[in-house]
Motif scaffolding. Structure first.
Motif, short mmCIF file in Angstrom:
data_model
loop_
_atom_site.label_atom_id
_atom_site.label_comp_id
_atom_site.label_asym_id
_atom_site.label_seq_id
_atom_site.Cartn_x
_atom_site.Cartn_y
_atom_site.Cartn_z
N GLY A 97 0.74 -1.06 -0.03
CA GLY A 97 -0.01 -0.04 0.09
C GLY A 97 0.83 1.24 0.07
O GLY A 97 0.60 2.19 -0.75
N VAL A 98 1.77 1.42 0.86
CA VAL A 98 2.85 2.51 0.93
C VAL A 98 3.67 2.51 -0.55
O VAL A 98 3.67 3.68 -0.92
N ALA A 99 4.17 1.67 -1.04
CA ALA A 99 4.90 1.28 -2.34
C ALA A 99 3.79 1.88 -3.35
O ALA A 99 4.36 3.03 -4.09
N THR A 100 2.63 1.63 -3.41
CA THR A 100 1.95 2.00 -4.75
C THR A 100 1.51 3.29 -4.51
O THR A 100 1.53 4.36 -5.53
N THR A 101 1.25 3.65 -3.16
CA THR A 101 0.85 5.11 -2.92
C THR A 101 2.07 6.25 -3.57
O THR A 101 1.71 7.05 -4.36
N PHE A 102 3.45 5.79 -3.23
CA PHE A 102 4.20 6.64 -3.29
C PHE A 102 4.63 6.73 -4.89
O PHE A 102 4.87 7.55 -5.61
N LEU A 103 4.28 5.46 -5.34
CA LEU A 103 4.45 5.39 -6.98
C LEU A 103 3.61 6.09 -7.88
O LEU A 103 4.07 6.82 -8.74
N ALA A 104 2.44 6.19 -7.36
CA ALA A 104 1.24 6.72 -7.96
C ALA A 104 1.50 8.47 -8.06
O ALA A 104 1.37 9.10 -8.73
N PHE A 105 2.03 8.71 -6.54
CA PHE A 105 2.41 10.15 -6.50
C PHE A 105 3.41 10.64 -7.14
O PHE A 105 3.29 11.57 -7.98
N GLU A 106 4.57 9.59 -7.42
CA GLU A 106 5.66 10.22 -8.51
C GLU A 106 5.12 10.21 -9.65
O GLU A 106 5.48 11.23 -10.57
N LYS A 107 4.26 9.22 -10.04
CA LYS A 107 3.90 9.38 -11.70
C LYS A 107 2.78 10.51 -11.84
O LYS A 107 3.22 11.11 -12.98
N ILE A 108 2.25 10.88 -11.03
CA ILE A 108 1.19 12.07 -11.10
C ILE A 108 2.09 13.28 -11.16
O ILE A 108 1.98 14.22 -12.02
N VAL A 109 3.17 13.66 -10.25
CA VAL A 109 4.12 14.63 -10.29
C VAL A 109 4.86 14.80 -11.72
O VAL A 109 5.04 15.52 -12.05
N SER A 110 5.29 13.47 -11.82
CA SER A 110 5.99 13.48 -13.48
C SER A 110 5.35 13.74 -14.41
O SER A 110 5.83 14.13 -15.62
N SER A 111 4.04 13.83 -14.63
CA SER A 111 3.26 13.98 -15.61
C SER A 111 2.85 15.40 -15.70
O SER A 111 2.64 15.71 -16.80
N ILE A 112 3.19 16.33 -14.80
CA ILE A 112 3.10 17.86 -14.94
C ILE A 112 4.61 18.18 -15.52
O ILE A 112 5.70 17.78 -15.11
N VAL A 113 4.20 19.01 -16.77
CA VAL A 113 5.52 19.18 -17.80
C VAL A 113 6.37 20.12 -16.93
O VAL A 113 7.82 19.75 -16.97
N PHE A 114 5.91 20.99 -16.13
CA PHE A 114 6.78 21.86 -15.54
C PHE A 114 7.70 21.32 -14.45
O PHE A 114 9.09 21.53 -14.44
#
Length: 108
Positions: free
Chosen positions: A64-81
């Motif tokens: 649960g912790v790992a998937t939460t961090f991975l999802a947050f990382e992917k969301i932030v990296s999808s922001i181009v800026f």
């Protein structure tokens, strides 16, 4: 002529306030008792499940912790800026940590 009506209205309002207060106290007592009874019933079951399957719960928590961090990382990296300016993202992250730490210090 209007005094008896005013006294009656005042009496009705005060009696309804008293009844409402007693009703709220009764409901609060019932909810508190029900919560305590449920906690008393579920607590032994909860502890026995955790003690019987510690590895399963550890793996589920880690997943649960790992998937939460991975999802947050992917969301932030999808922001181009943020993807194009990682240094600014680092400064923003450190600033947020400092701000929340200061806020936590002041609140406690």
């Amino acid at each position: 002529m209007f005094e008896p009506i005013t006294k009656t209205k005042t009496h009705l309002v005060s009696s309804s306030v008293d009844l409402t207060g007693r009703a709220i106290q009764t409901v609060d007592g019932v909810v508190t008792k029900a919560t305590k009874d449920m906690d008393g019933y579920i607590a032994p079951l909860r502890t026995s499940v955790l003690t019987r399957f510690p590895i399963l719960f550890s793996l589920l928590t880690t997943f649960g912790v790992a998937t939460t961090f991975l999802a947050f990382e992917k969301i932030v990296s999808s922001i181009v800026f943020f993807d194009q300016h990682p240094f600014l993202m680092l400064i923003l992250g450190i600033s947020i940590l400092a701000l929340t730490g200061t806020l936590y210090k002041k609140l406690s």
